[in-house]
Design a protein around this motif. Structure first.
Motif, PDB file in Angstrom:
ATOM      1  N   GLU A 133      29.224  42.906  49.830  1.00  0.00           N
ATOM      2  CA  GLU A 133      28.969  43.337  48.458  1.00  0.00           C
ATOM      3  C   GLU A 133      30.041  44.307  47.978  1.00  0.00           C
ATOM      4  O   GLU A 133      30.444  44.263  46.810  1.00  0.00           O
ATOM      5  CB  GLU A 133      27.578  43.968  48.348  1.00  0.00           C
ATOM      6  N   GLY A 134      30.495  45.193  48.861  1.00  0.00           N
ATOM      7  CA  GLY A 134      31.541  46.127  48.477  1.00  0.00           C
ATOM      8  C   GLY A 134      32.894  45.469  48.310  1.00  0.00           C
ATOM      9  O   GLY A 134      33.548  45.577  47.262  1.00  0.00           O
ATOM     10  N   LEU A 135      33.323  44.759  49.331  1.00  0.00           N
ATOM     11  CA  LEU A 135      34.669  44.200  49.342  1.00  0.00           C
ATOM     12  C   LEU A 135      34.838  43.002  48.408  1.00  0.00           C
ATOM     13  O   LEU A 135      35.823  42.904  47.674  1.00  0.00           O
ATOM     14  CB  LEU A 135      35.027  43.758  50.764  1.00  0.00           C
ATOM     15  N   VAL A 136      33.892  42.080  48.452  1.00  0.00           N
ATOM     16  CA  VAL A 136      34.043  40.818  47.726  1.00  0.00           C
ATOM     17  C   VAL A 136      33.411  40.901  46.335  1.00  0.00           C
ATOM     18  O   VAL A 136      34.054  40.599  45.320  1.00  0.00           O
ATOM     19  CB  VAL A 136      33.432  39.660  48.532  1.00  0.00           C
ATOM     20  N   ASP A 137      32.141  41.297  46.265  1.00  0.00           N
ATOM     21  CA  ASP A 137      31.441  41.302  44.981  1.00  0.00           C
ATOM     22  C   ASP A 137      31.964  42.381  44.034  1.00  0.00           C
ATOM     23  O   ASP A 137      32.118  42.135  42.833  1.00  0.00           O
ATOM     24  CB  ASP A 137      29.938  41.514  45.193  1.00  0.00           C
ATOM     25  N   ARG A 138      32.205  43.579  44.540  1.00  0.00           N
ATOM     26  CA  ARG A 138      32.621  44.683  43.662  1.00  0.00           C
ATOM     27  C   ARG A 138      34.143  44.772  43.529  1.00  0.00           C
ATOM     28  O   ARG A 138      34.658  44.928  42.431  1.00  0.00           O
ATOM     29  CB  ARG A 138      32.095  46.025  44.196  1.00  0.00           C
ATOM     30  N   ALA A 139      34.860  44.703  44.650  1.00  0.00           N
ATOM     31  CA  ALA A 139      36.299  44.977  44.628  1.00  0.00           C
ATOM     32  C   ALA A 139      37.160  43.718  44.620  1.00  0.00           C
ATOM     33  O   ALA A 139      38.377  43.818  44.442  1.00  0.00           O
ATOM     34  CB  ALA A 139      36.683  45.847  45.820  1.00  0.00           C
ATOM     35  N   ALA A 140      36.567  42.546  44.821  1.00  0.00           N
ATOM     36  CA  ALA A 140      37.303  41.270  44.781  1.00  0.00           C
ATOM     37  C   ALA A 140      38.547  41.300  45.657  1.00  0.00           C
ATOM     38  O   ALA A 140      39.657  40.982  45.222  1.00  0.00           O
ATOM     39  CB  ALA A 140      37.667  40.915  43.340  1.00  0.00           C
ATOM     40  N   VAL A 141      38.368  41.679  46.904  1.00  0.00           N
ATOM     41  CA  VAL A 141      39.489  41.789  47.834  1.00  0.00           C
ATOM     42  C   VAL A 141      40.244  40.473  47.927  1.00  0.00           C
ATOM     43  O   VAL A 141      39.661  39.395  47.896  1.00  0.00           O
ATOM     44  CB  VAL A 141      38.982  42.219  49.234  1.00  0.00           C
ATOM     45  N   LYS A 142      41.587  40.592  48.014  1.00  0.00           N
ATOM     46  CA  LYS A 142      42.413  39.383  48.102  1.00  0.00           C
ATOM     47  C   LYS A 142      43.599  39.626  49.016  1.00  0.00           C
ATOM     48  O   LYS A 142      43.900  40.772  49.394  1.00  0.00           O
ATOM     49  CB  LYS A 142      42.880  38.940  46.725  1.00  0.00           C
ATOM     50  N   ALA A 143      44.271  38.538  49.346  1.00  0.00           N
ATOM     51  CA  ALA A 143      45.400  38.593  50.263  1.00  0.00           C
ATOM     52  C   ALA A 143      46.485  39.527  49.743  1.00  0.00           C
ATOM     53  O   ALA A 143      46.760  39.582  48.535  1.00  0.00           O
ATOM     54  CB  ALA A 143      45.970  37.187  50.468  1.00  0.00           C
ATOM     55  N   GLY A 144      47.073  40.274  50.676  1.00  0.00           N
ATOM     56  CA  GLY A 144      48.182  41.150  50.334  1.00  0.00           C
ATOM     57  C   GLY A 144      47.794  42.567  49.972  1.00  0.00           C
ATOM     58  O   GLY A 144      48.657  43.452  49.913  1.00  0.00           O
ATOM     59  N   GLN A 145      46.506  42.813  49.725  1.00  0.00           N
ATOM     60  CA  GLN A 145      46.082  44.164  49.379  1.00  0.00           C
ATOM     61  C   GLN A 145      46.019  45.045  50.616  1.00  0.00           C
ATOM     62  O   GLN A 145      45.840  44.574  51.740  1.00  0.00           O
ATOM     63  CB  GLN A 145      44.719  44.133  48.696  1.00  0.00           C
ATOM     64  N   GLN A 146      46.149  46.346  50.381  1.00  0.00           N
ATOM     65  CA  GLN A 146      45.970  47.333  51.437  1.00  0.00           C
ATOM     66  C   GLN A 146      44.559  47.907  51.318  1.00  0.00           C
ATOM     67  O   GLN A 146      44.199  48.477  50.283  1.00  0.00           O
ATOM     68  CB  GLN A 146      47.009  48.448  51.317  1.00  0.00           C
ATOM     69  N   VAL A 147      43.766  47.724  52.374  1.00  0.00           N
ATOM     70  CA  VAL A 147      42.372  48.148  52.389  1.00  0.00           C
ATOM     71  C   VAL A 147      42.186  49.234  53.431  1.00  0.00           C
ATOM     72  O   VAL A 147      42.629  49.092  54.579  1.00  0.00           O
ATOM     73  CB  VAL A 147      41.444  46.952  52.701  1.00  0.00           C
ATOM     74  N   LEU A 148      41.539  50.319  53.034  1.00  0.00           N
ATOM     75  CA  LEU A 148      41.200  51.400  53.953  1.00  0.00           C
ATOM     76  C   LEU A 148      39.692  51.406  54.164  1.00  0.00           C
ATOM     77  O   LEU A 148      38.932  51.457  53.186  1.00  0.00           O
ATOM     78  CB  LEU A 148      41.639  52.755  53.390  1.00  0.00           C
ATOM     79  N   VAL A 149      39.256  51.353  55.426  1.00  0.00           N
ATOM     80  CA  VAL A 149      37.833  51.388  55.757  1.00  0.00           C
ATOM     81  C   VAL A 149      37.550  52.692  56.498  1.00  0.00           C
ATOM     82  O   VAL A 149      38.124  52.950  57.554  1.00  0.00           O
ATOM     83  CB  VAL A 149      37.428  50.189  56.641  1.00  0.00           C
ATOM     84  N   HIS A 150      36.674  53.502  55.938  1.00  0.00           N
ATOM     85  CA  HIS A 150      36.270  54.732  56.626  1.00  0.00           C
ATOM     86  C   HIS A 150      35.126  54.411  57.589  1.00  0.00           C
ATOM     87  O   HIS A 150      34.138  53.782  57.215  1.00  0.00           O
ATOM     88  CB  HIS A 150      35.809  55.795  55.622  1.00  0.00           C
ATOM     89  N   GLY A 151      35.275  54.849  58.845  1.00  0.00           N
ATOM     90  CA  GLY A 151      34.280  54.530  59.861  1.00  0.00           C
ATOM     91  C   GLY A 151      34.433  53.105  60.344  1.00  0.00           C
ATOM     92  O   GLY A 151      33.465  52.342  60.412  1.00  0.00           O
ATOM     93  N   GLY A 152      35.646  52.719  60.707  1.00  0.00           N
ATOM     94  CA  GLY A 152      35.947  51.330  61.009  1.00  0.00           C
ATOM     95  C   GLY A 152      35.316  50.775  62.268  1.00  0.00           C
ATOM     96  O   GLY A 152      35.279  49.558  62.453  1.00  0.00           O
ATOM     97  N   ALA A 153      34.807  51.645  63.147  1.00  0.00           N
ATOM     98  CA  ALA A 153      34.173  51.157  64.375  1.00  0.00           C
ATOM     99  C   ALA A 153      32.661  51.075  64.248  1.00  0.00           C
ATOM    100  O   ALA A 153      31.985  50.628  65.184  1.00  0.00           O
ATOM    101  CB  ALA A 153      34.533  52.061  65.555  1.00  0.00           C
ATOM    102  N   GLY A 154      32.109  51.484  63.118  1.00  0.00           N
ATOM    103  CA  GLY A 154      30.668  51.418  62.908  1.00  0.00           C
ATOM    104  C   GLY A 154      30.218  50.026  62.515  1.00  0.00           C
ATOM    105  O   GLY A 154      31.033  49.094  62.407  1.00  0.00           O
ATOM    106  N   GLY A 155      28.915  49.870  62.286  1.00  0.00           N
ATOM    107  CA  GLY A 155      28.376  48.555  61.951  1.00  0.00           C
ATOM    108  C   GLY A 155      28.956  47.996  60.661  1.00  0.00           C
ATOM    109  O   GLY A 155      29.549  46.905  60.647  1.00  0.00           O
ATOM    110  N   VAL A 156      28.800  48.722  59.550  1.00  0.00           N
ATOM    111  CA  VAL A 156      29.347  48.262  58.277  1.00  0.00           C
ATOM    112  C   VAL A 156      30.870  48.280  58.313  1.00  0.00           C
ATOM    113  O   VAL A 156      31.535  47.361  57.831  1.00  0.00           O
ATOM    114  CB  VAL A 156      28.819  49.126  57.114  1.00  0.00           C
TER     115      VAL A 156
END
Length: 330
Positions: A133-156
């Protein structure tokens, strides 16, 4: 049947004998094989999750994987014997997955990924739906973008890393020193948030421009840091933990945007449940393509160990998602 029933917030969790449900209109009856344990489960039990609107007495448990036993009228798409998974209950008036059987709105389910075990599948629903819901529905992530995930080892967080990579993004993720190897193994560039300030990693990885998408799974000061790390004009911060008091000035000065995620909304309102099923079907395809694997804590728990399982999650020392074995199908 046996089920974990919470009668008063703050009470110790106990296994009780309750009536086996039947599949009503639009529902399927699922024999639960495994149930994932989330931090939200522990907050509901403690009475610290008013937003979940759990009505007592309640069978707890959000995630499940199991086998369809019966199909109610109007519940198309499933038949007895199907292996399914979903984010199905434990909030509002929906019975949860810490039970041998549960009657579930068919719209909240999808066929389990064929490549995953019941335990692995039960670890996914809340995490992957939130990340999607965050990445695809809200932010429309696509190839080539730089994405930062906080808490990358957690479940979400780990789900977000894998979904973003599967869609062609270049992914970075913050974590504590003990989680950096896990983040690297997931295919993201690890960032030690305990020793590297936000200004430094924004400069190092984006030349000071900021990240295209930032996924916050931590909240508090981490959400504030997200606002300062968004790309000027086009940056988008998404967070599932937006409560608290925050200054929007750092985000506004970058002319960037923010979206909140409330994964429970379709379960609480009845609106948009079909989309949860759609996301789970998309995720199953990713898993079966080898692009998404859940992180599981190696410890094994049964319904009788639910107190210990909740304590482990509440302590925040798990190495991946804790999953309860509910029946012998796991």
């Amino acid at each position: 049947m046996r089920a974990v029933v919470l009668r008063e917030f703050g009470d110790q969790l106990k296994v009780s004998e309750i009536d086996k449900p039947v599949a009503g209109p639009g529902q399927v009856l699922v024999r639960v094989a495994a149930s994932g344990v989330n931090p939200l489960d522990t907050k509901i039990q403690a009475g610290k999750a008013a937003h979940a609107k759990t009505r007592l007495p309640a069978v707890l448990g959000l995630d499940l994987a199991g086998t369809v036993q019966a199909v109610g009228t109007g519940a198309g798409g499933f038949q007895p014997g199907d292996e399914v998974y979903g984010l199905t209950g434990g909030v509002g008036d929906l019975p949860g997955s810490l039970a041998e059987y549960t009657a579930v709105d068919a719209r909240l389910l999808a066929l389990k990924p064929k490549s995953l075990t019941m335990r692995q599948a039960a670890a996914l629903p809340l995490a992957v739906i939130t990340a999607w819901e965050g990445l695809v529905d809200r932010a429309a992530v696509k190839a080539g973008q730089q994405v930062l995930v906080h808490g990358g080892a957690g479940g979400v967080g780990s789900a977000a890393v894998q979904i973003a990579r599967a869609r062609g993004a270049q992914v970075y993720a913050t974590g504590s020193p003990r989680s950096l190897k896990t983040i690297e193994d997931l295919g993201a560039t690890p960032i030690d948030y305990t020793s590297v300030p936000v200004e430094q990693y924004v400069q190092q990885h984006t030349g000071g421009e900021g990240f295209d998408i930032i996924v916050d799974t931590v909240g508090g000061a981490t959400l504030d840091a997200s606002f300062a790390a968004a790309r000027t004009y086009t940056g988008h911060v998404v967070s599932a933990l937006g409560w608290g008091t925050h200054s929007l000035a750092p985000l506004s000065f970058r002319a960037a945007t923010y979206s909140g995620i409330f994964t429970l909304l379709p379960m609480l309102t009845g609106r948009g449940r079909e989309h949860h099923g759609h996301i789970l079907r998309e995720v199953a395809a990713l898993a079966d393509a080898g692009a998404l694997v859940p992180l599981l804590d190696p410890r094994r728990f049964t319904l009788d160990d639910v107190t210990e399982a909740h304590a482990a999650v509440a302590a925040g020392t798990t190495a991946g998602k804790i999953v309860l074995d509910v029946t012998d199908h796991a």
